[in-house]
Motif scaffolding. Structure first.
Motif, mmCIF file in Angstrom:
data_model
loop_
_atom_site.group_PDB
_atom_site.id
_atom_site.type_symbol
_atom_site.label_atom_id
_atom_site.label_comp_id
_atom_site.label_asym_id
_atom_site.label_seq_id
_atom_site.Cartn_x
_atom_site.Cartn_y
_atom_site.Cartn_z
ATOM 1 N N GLU A 57 -42.074 -50.765 28.708
ATOM 2 C CA GLU A 57 -43.111 -49.823 29.126
ATOM 3 C C GLU A 57 -42.536 -48.482 29.547
ATOM 4 O O GLU A 57 -43.201 -47.450 29.444
ATOM 5 N N PHE A 58 -41.277 -48.493 30.018
ATOM 6 C CA PHE A 58 -40.665 -47.271 30.521
ATOM 7 C C PHE A 58 -39.337 -47.017 29.815
ATOM 8 O O PHE A 58 -38.711 -47.933 29.282
ATOM 9 N N ASP A 59 -38.911 -45.748 29.862
ATOM 10 C CA ASP A 59 -37.634 -45.382 29.247
ATOM 11 C C ASP A 59 -36.454 -45.833 30.093
ATOM 12 O O ASP A 59 -35.460 -46.321 29.575
ATOM 13 N N ASP A 60 -36.542 -45.613 31.419
ATOM 14 C CA ASP A 60 -35.459 -45.956 32.344
ATOM 15 C C ASP A 60 -34.111 -45.453 31.839
ATOM 16 O O ASP A 60 -33.216 -46.228 31.477
ATOM 17 N N PRO A 61 -33.903 -44.140 31.809
ATOM 18 C CA PRO A 61 -32.636 -43.593 31.301
ATOM 19 C C PRO A 61 -31.456 -44.023 32.154
ATOM 20 O O PRO A 61 -31.561 -44.137 33.379
ATOM 21 N N SER A 62 -30.340 -44.267 31.497
ATOM 22 C CA SER A 62 -29.148 -44.724 32.219
ATOM 23 C C SER A 62 -28.005 -43.725 32.158
ATOM 24 O O SER A 62 -27.188 -43.674 33.078
ATOM 25 N N ALA A 63 -27.895 -42.948 31.080
ATOM 26 C CA ALA A 63 -26.743 -42.049 30.953
ATOM 27 C C ALA A 63 -27.117 -40.820 30.140
ATOM 28 O O ALA A 63 -27.938 -40.889 29.212
ATOM 29 N N LEU A 64 -26.510 -39.712 30.493
ATOM 30 C CA LEU A 64 -26.606 -38.452 29.763
ATOM 31 C C LEU A 64 -25.265 -38.209 29.090
ATOM 32 O O LEU A 64 -24.228 -38.156 29.761
ATOM 33 N N VAL A 65 -25.262 -38.071 27.761
ATOM 34 C CA VAL A 65 -24.035 -37.872 26.990
ATOM 35 C C VAL A 65 -24.054 -36.462 26.419
ATOM 36 O O VAL A 65 -24.965 -36.106 25.665
ATOM 37 N N VAL A 66 -23.061 -35.659 26.781
ATOM 38 C CA VAL A 66 -23.014 -34.249 26.400
ATOM 39 C C VAL A 66 -21.753 -33.990 25.585
ATOM 40 O O VAL A 66 -20.642 -34.291 26.032
ATOM 41 N N LEU A 67 -21.942 -33.437 24.392
ATOM 42 C CA LEU A 67 -20.816 -33.000 23.571
ATOM 43 C C LEU A 67 -20.657 -31.503 23.744
ATOM 44 O O LEU A 67 -21.521 -30.722 23.336
ATOM 45 N N ALA A 68 -19.566 -31.094 24.383
ATOM 46 C CA ALA A 68 -19.234 -29.686 24.521
ATOM 47 C C ALA A 68 -18.177 -29.325 23.483
ATOM 48 O O ALA A 68 -17.639 -30.188 22.787
ATOM 49 N N GLU A 69 -17.882 -28.057 23.383
ATOM 50 C CA GLU A 69 -16.947 -27.599 22.362
ATOM 51 C C GLU A 69 -15.542 -28.123 22.596
ATOM 52 O O GLU A 69 -14.765 -28.271 21.649
ATOM 53 N N GLU A 70 -15.201 -28.444 23.847
ATOM 54 C CA GLU A 70 -13.834 -28.851 24.161
ATOM 55 C C GLU A 70 -13.718 -30.233 24.790
ATOM 56 O O GLU A 70 -12.610 -30.684 25.064
ATOM 57 N N GLU A 71 -14.841 -30.930 25.019
ATOM 58 C CA GLU A 71 -14.754 -32.235 25.671
ATOM 59 C C GLU A 71 -16.075 -32.977 25.555
ATOM 60 O O GLU A 71 -17.110 -32.397 25.204
ATOM 61 N N LEU A 72 -16.027 -34.274 25.856
ATOM 62 C CA LEU A 72 -17.216 -35.115 25.935
ATOM 63 C C LEU A 72 -17.401 -35.530 27.386
ATOM 64 O O LEU A 72 -16.466 -36.015 28.023
ATOM 65 N N VAL A 73 -18.620 -35.343 27.899
ATOM 66 C CA VAL A 73 -18.926 -35.664 29.294
ATOM 67 C C VAL A 73 -20.108 -36.620 29.326
ATOM 68 O O VAL A 73 -21.124 -36.396 28.659
ATOM 69 N N VAL A 74 -19.971 -37.705 30.102
ATOM 70 C CA VAL A 74 -21.039 -38.683 30.271
ATOM 71 C C VAL A 74 -21.409 -38.733 31.748
ATOM 72 O O VAL A 74 -20.542 -38.900 32.614
ATOM 73 N N ILE A 75 -22.719 -38.580 32.042
ATOM 74 C CA ILE A 75 -23.223 -38.572 33.408
ATOM 75 C C ILE A 75 -24.018 -39.850 33.651
ATOM 76 O O ILE A 75 -24.895 -40.212 32.853
#
Length: 552
Positions: A346-364
């Motif tokens: 019923e809900f999304d319930d997000p667990s992580a934000l994954v960001v691809l930057a030009e010089e690195e990968l960051v997961v929140i």
């Protein structure tokens, strides 16, 4: 072999070198060079990264990596996974589409290119008529919807890439379904976004750059709803139940729109400029994630005030009264959210934000308080500070290895304890026969210990020599951080920092004795004005898991 020691250019020697010596690249460590596109498959739990050189790389659980290379060597612009399939489609900057599949071969999977296709218009038509701007893989897994600069939406059959001309959605047909007093017959311009209805696969949401949004019935080939925005459209996203959607715009605002059977034309429920009232940069992408407690997550890229923070690379997360703008030191390529992929949920319930930057990968980590970063097990940013030297040590004794692991775990207390969320596939490679260590010296005065035993290069420990090689300047002079009460609420994330390097702190030589556990580090002290070497700094002998030198 004496002929190989002769100075000068010798054609015979060069020919023999080619015959006798060969270089084969077996594995790549670190972060991909010049990333340009990002994709994610909730079904496979695999992430795909495309580069400007035409490479495509898939990552899952640690050790699970696939790589493919387009023959054209053009920039990968977009990556889209086919729903619930082991296939993905890539769009290159030459407007060509490529279908890739993960095939079983000898007990392992391989990434192979199956088909390629270039959308062509009628004779004499301009290139913009078929220049693809948006790609939507339909949940039926049978067709692709391709939005173009001309406003046309072409339907392409999979896997043959045959164009179904009778199903093309032309902008003229869209405008005919809209009351004239609402649209004034204005041009739709290019297609910015295509989104399938989350509950009804026979409906897709079409967003045009001028602000017109249309809900199109695929079965009856007509527009059932239309929404007129006052600002240039950037992107769209559905709420999970399909009752609303959210749009983001060029002026740094986002709007929420209701969709109901008795309301064919709707006004936005809410129009928000999160960092207004002054002019803001465009919000280029947005997510709307529902939760059990009723407070949704609004996650978007951009939207910063132009005058004071227009040069920031940020992604903002808003959840109730909590709001943080994650500040990256390199340009954000793309991002995605990991949330519940169960269609019955019923809900999304997000667990992580994954960001691809030009010089690195960051997961929140979006589940933990404070939204801490997750320590990545691969895609290490080796160049977070310029590498000035390196040292490789093989067959590390277990006692020293455990000391380094223990010291590194104490440094990672500020990271999230969440398991790595991109965990698709199974690594069937045998355990490495020995423990190998790679040490890299950097221009900011740090020495980093990397686990180089297998395919994934993993950071074990970071040693700072700033307090050993003293200089006249404070090493934190360039760290420009904002307080918690500042607005916008920026928080610097990631390890790549092009502004913190001090050449006077650069590491020149590294040597580690694996038997005694002592590390020797040497550097050069430079003039802050001319860069001229003033004096040699003698080596500092440091226990591998400590910060204070015992001999200098």
């Amino acid at each position: 072999m004496r002929r190989f020691l002769r100075p000068g250019h010798d054609p015979v020697r060069e020919r023999l070198k080619r015959d006798l010596f060969q270089f084969n690249k077996t594995v790549e460590h670190g972060f991909p060079h010049q990333p340009s596109a990002l994709g994610y498959s909730p079904f496979l739990r695999l992430m795909a990264i495309g580069t400007r050189s035409g490479a495509i790389k898939l990552y899952g659980a640690p050790g699970v990596e696939f790589m493919g290379l387009h023959e054209e060597n053009n920039t990968v612009m977009q990556i889209h996974f086919i729903p619930d399939q082991c296939q993905l489609v890539t769009l290159l900057d030459d407007n060509s589409l490529h279908l890739w599949s993960l095939k079983q071969h000898g007990g392992t999977s391989e990434l192979r290119e199956e088909h390629r296709f270039t959308l062509k218009g009628p004779p004499g038509s301009p290139p913009s008529a078929t220049q693809v701007t948006a790609v939507l893989p339909h949940s039926s897994r049978e067709v692709l919807y391709l939005g173009t600069e001309s406003g046309n939406i072409f339907v392409v059959e999979l896997p043959s890439f045959r164009v179904l001309e009778d199903r093309t959605i032309a902008p003229e047909a869209v405008l005919q379904r809209i009351p004239e007093d609402n649209c004034n017959r204005r041009s739709c311009e290019l297609v910015e976004a295509l989104r399938e209805h989350p509950k009804n696969p026979e409906q897709i949401l079409i967003g045009y750059s001028r602000g017109l949004i249309v809900l199109w019935d695929l079965q009856n080939n007509k527009a059932t709803h239309h929404f007129l925005g006052s600002q240039q459209l950037e992107n769209l996203y559905w709420q999970r139940d399909g009752s609303k959607f959210i749009s983001c715009h060029y002026d740094g605002s986002y709007s929420q729109w209701p969709v109901s059977s008795d309301n064919r034309q709707a006004e936005p429920l809410e129009n928000t400029v999160p960092y207004g009232p002054f002019p803001c940069k465009a919000i280029s992408k947005i997510y709307w994630q529902t939760t059990k407690n009723g407070l949704p997550y609004i996650i978007f890229q951009g939207g910063m005030p132009r005058a004071s923070y227009g040069d920031r690379h940020s992604i903002s997360v808003i959840h109730g009264s909590q709001q943080t703008a994650f500040d990256f030191t390199s340009r954000v390529i793309d991002f995605f959210i990991i949330f519940s992929s169960d269609p019955a949920a019923e809900f999304d319930d997000p667990s992580a934000l994954v960001v691809l930057a030009e010089e690195e990968l960051v997961v929140i980590d979006l589940k933990s308080a404070g939204w801490p970063a997750v320590h990545p097990p691969y895609l290490a940013s080796l160049h977070c500070s310029a590498i000035t030297c390196s040292h490789h040590v093989s067959n590390i004794p277990l006692k020293l290895w455990e000391r380094i692991i223990s010291a590194g775990s104490k440094q990672n207390i500020h990271y999230s304890s969440m398991p790595w969320p991109i965990d698709g596939g199974t690594n069937i490679a045998p355990d490495p026969p020995q423990r190998d260590l790679l040490l890299t010296g950097h221009e900011d005065g740090t020495v980093r210990f990397w686990d180089a035993s297998g395919v994934c290069l993993h950071l074990l420990y970071k040693l700072s020599t700033v307090r050993v090689f003293l200089t006249d300047a404070d090493p934190n002079d360039n760290m420009n951080t904002l307080g918690e009460d500042e607005w916008p609420p920026l928080r610097k994330v990631g390890t790549f920092d092009p502004y913190s390097d001090d050449p006077r702190l650069g590491i020149q030589k590294i040597y580690l004795c694996k038997y005694s556990g002592y590390l020797a580090v040497a550097g050069l002290r430079r003039s802050p004005v001319s860069g001229e070497i003033l004096e040699e700094v003698p080596a500092s002998v440091v226990p591998a898991d400590q910060k204070k030198p015992c001999v200098q």
